[in-house]
Write a protein that holds these residues in place. Structure first.
Motif, PDB file in Angstrom:
ATOM      1  N   SER A  16       0.826  -1.201   0.000  1.00 31.96           N
ATOM      2  CA  SER A  16       0.000   0.000   0.000  1.00 31.96           C
ATOM      3  C   SER A  16       0.863   1.254   0.000  1.00 31.96           C
ATOM      4  O   SER A  16       0.571   2.238  -0.687  1.00 31.96           O
ATOM      5  CB  SER A  16      -0.912  -0.005   1.232  1.00 31.96           C
ATOM      6  N   ASN A  17       1.958   1.203   0.750  1.00 34.20           N
ATOM      7  CA  ASN A  17       2.882   2.330   0.790  1.00 34.20           C
ATOM      8  C   ASN A  17       3.521   2.560  -0.571  1.00 34.20           C
ATOM      9  O   ASN A  17       3.659   3.699  -1.041  1.00 34.20           O
ATOM     10  CB  ASN A  17       3.958   2.078   1.841  1.00 34.20           C
ATOM     11  N   ARG A  18       3.913   1.473  -1.247  1.00 28.30           N
ATOM     12  CA  ARG A  18       4.508   1.602  -2.574  1.00 28.30           C
ATOM     13  C   ARG A  18       3.483   2.147  -3.569  1.00 28.30           C
ATOM     14  O   ARG A  18       3.818   2.961  -4.433  1.00 28.30           O
ATOM     15  CB  ARG A  18       5.067   0.253  -3.024  1.00 28.30           C
ATOM     16  N   ALA A  19       2.237   1.702  -3.468  1.00 31.83           N
ATOM     17  CA  ALA A  19       1.187   2.194  -4.355  1.00 31.83           C
ATOM     18  C   ALA A  19       0.960   3.691  -4.150  1.00 31.83           C
ATOM     19  O   ALA A  19       0.754   4.444  -5.111  1.00 31.83           O
ATOM     20  CB  ALA A  19      -0.111   1.419  -4.120  1.00 31.83           C
ATOM     21  N   TRP A  20       1.025   4.133  -2.901  1.00 28.70           N
ATOM     22  CA  TRP A  20       0.892   5.571  -2.610  1.00 28.70           C
ATOM     23  C   TRP A  20       2.020   6.352  -3.265  1.00 28.70           C
ATOM     24  O   TRP A  20       1.798   7.404  -3.865  1.00 28.70           O
ATOM     25  CB  TRP A  20       0.905   5.792  -1.098  1.00 28.70           C
ATOM     26  N   MET A  21       3.240   5.836  -3.156  1.00 30.78           N
ATOM     27  CA  MET A  21       4.373   6.503  -3.798  1.00 30.78           C
ATOM     28  C   MET A  21       4.141   6.637  -5.302  1.00 30.78           C
ATOM     29  O   MET A  21       4.434   7.674  -5.889  1.00 30.78           O
ATOM     30  CB  MET A  21       5.658   5.733  -3.513  1.00 30.78           C
ATOM     31  N   HIS A  22       3.616   5.607  -5.929  1.00 26.25           N
ATOM     32  CA  HIS A  22       3.318   5.667  -7.355  1.00 26.25           C
ATOM     33  C   HIS A  22       2.357   6.809  -7.665  1.00 26.25           C
ATOM     34  O   HIS A  22       2.560   7.576  -8.620  1.00 26.25           O
ATOM     35  CB  HIS A  22       2.700   4.351  -7.818  1.00 26.25           C
ATOM     36  N   ARG A  23       1.305   6.935  -6.862  1.00 23.56           N
ATOM     37  CA  ARG A  23       0.312   7.988  -7.110  1.00 23.56           C
ATOM     38  C   ARG A  23       0.926   9.372  -6.937  1.00 23.56           C
ATOM     39  O   ARG A  23       0.638  10.296  -7.700  1.00 23.56           O
ATOM     40  CB  ARG A  23      -0.888   7.800  -6.177  1.00 23.56           C
TER      41      ARG A  23
END
Length: 285
Positions: A59-66
């Motif tokens: 989830s943290n990595r997905a946030w970074m992507h956004r």
């Protein structure tokens, strides 16, 4: 797919193989291959006690992507990723490259002090043929002067132009004795007006009582690694942004920050939601 392989990448000279490393553990949680048996064994023990750790990492990595995609859309072409760890598993430069309009260029500087992260990063970036616009600076993010004055940083980042500064799951590895508020303030002071600070941090503010104990066991477990970490509250994390203007939707749980790719999550958003705060702020022009 996550890697449970027992073989390890070559061990760079000087790497501590006796203690698990937060950067390599995080790489394993994300499904990367730049980790060792000591890291995988530690990660398995953490997962046994608190299975949400892996989806929280994703989830943290997905946030970074956004955040990175939002920065590119906002016109940013300079990125400084502090405490980057091993730059694998769809990291910043890959997201930037895919989001850039055709014909445009950007610069990305990764920063981490760990030997294994540096060793693999240099090889990886060379193999990808991106070292003309992506560099890895082996330095401690606590030394803002050294990071910002490093030849590779100065070669790629124009200090007179806005930079997107990323502190993704990094500050919870700094304890009170490190004075993290002072460290972040040093970066804020040096960045050009219009720069962004994107920051995510572990929390248990909204966690249910029955799982708080298990979550805190993770904190205790990390004390045996080379990178213990500290949990902070929403108000404590908000202080890191100083007087910069928060960008909508503000400092929120990661799953609430402009969600657009729930396929990254291995479980329901509500399960991982309470364990991280994240936000982006802009330096006044």
């Amino acid at each position: 797919m996550f890697s449970d392989r027992e073989s390890a990448p070559p061990t760079p000279e000087g790497v501590d193989m006796e203690r698990p490393s937060a950067a390599r553990i995080y790489d394993w949680f994300l499904g990367g291959t730049h980790n060792y048996a000591v890291d995988r064994e530690f990660g398995k023990k953490v997962l046994a006690g608190f299975p949400l750790v892996r989806p929280i990492a994703r989830s943290n990595r997905a946030w970074m992507h956004r955040v990175v995609r939002a920065a590119v859309a906002a016109g940013f072409r300079q990125f400084l990723d502090l405490g980057s760890g091993v730059p694998t598993v769809n990291n910043v430069h890959e997201i930037v490259r895919d989001a850039l309009p055709e014909g445009e260029h950007a610069s990305v500087v990764y920063v981490d002090y760990e030997e294994v992260a540096a060793a693999h990063a240099h090889v990886m970036l060379e193999q990808q043929g991106v070292t003309d616009w992506v560099r890895f600076v082996q330095a401690d993010l606590r030394d803002a002067k050294r990071v910002l004055k490093h030849p590779d940083t100065k070669a790629l980042l124009d200090s007179t132009q806005p930079v997107c500064l990323l502190l993704v799951a990094a500050l919870h590895f700094l304890g009170p004795g490190d004075a993290p508020d002072r460290i972040v303030a040093q970066y804020r002071e040096k960045l050009a007006p219009g720069s962004w600070l994107a920051l995510s941090h572990v929390t248990i503010d909204d966690a249910q009582n029955e799982v708080v104990t298990d979550a805190l066991k993770v904190t205790d477990a990390y004390k045996s690694t080379s990178n213990p970490f500290w949990v902070r509250t929403h108000d404590e994390i908000k202080e890191f942004f100083g007087d910069w203007r928060m960008i909508e939707p503000g400092l929120v749980h990661l799953t609430d920050w402009r969600p657009d790719n729930p396929q990254w999550l291995a479980t329901d958003d509500n399960d991982v939601r309470p364990y991280n705060w994240g936000g982006v702020a802009e330096k006044p022009r």
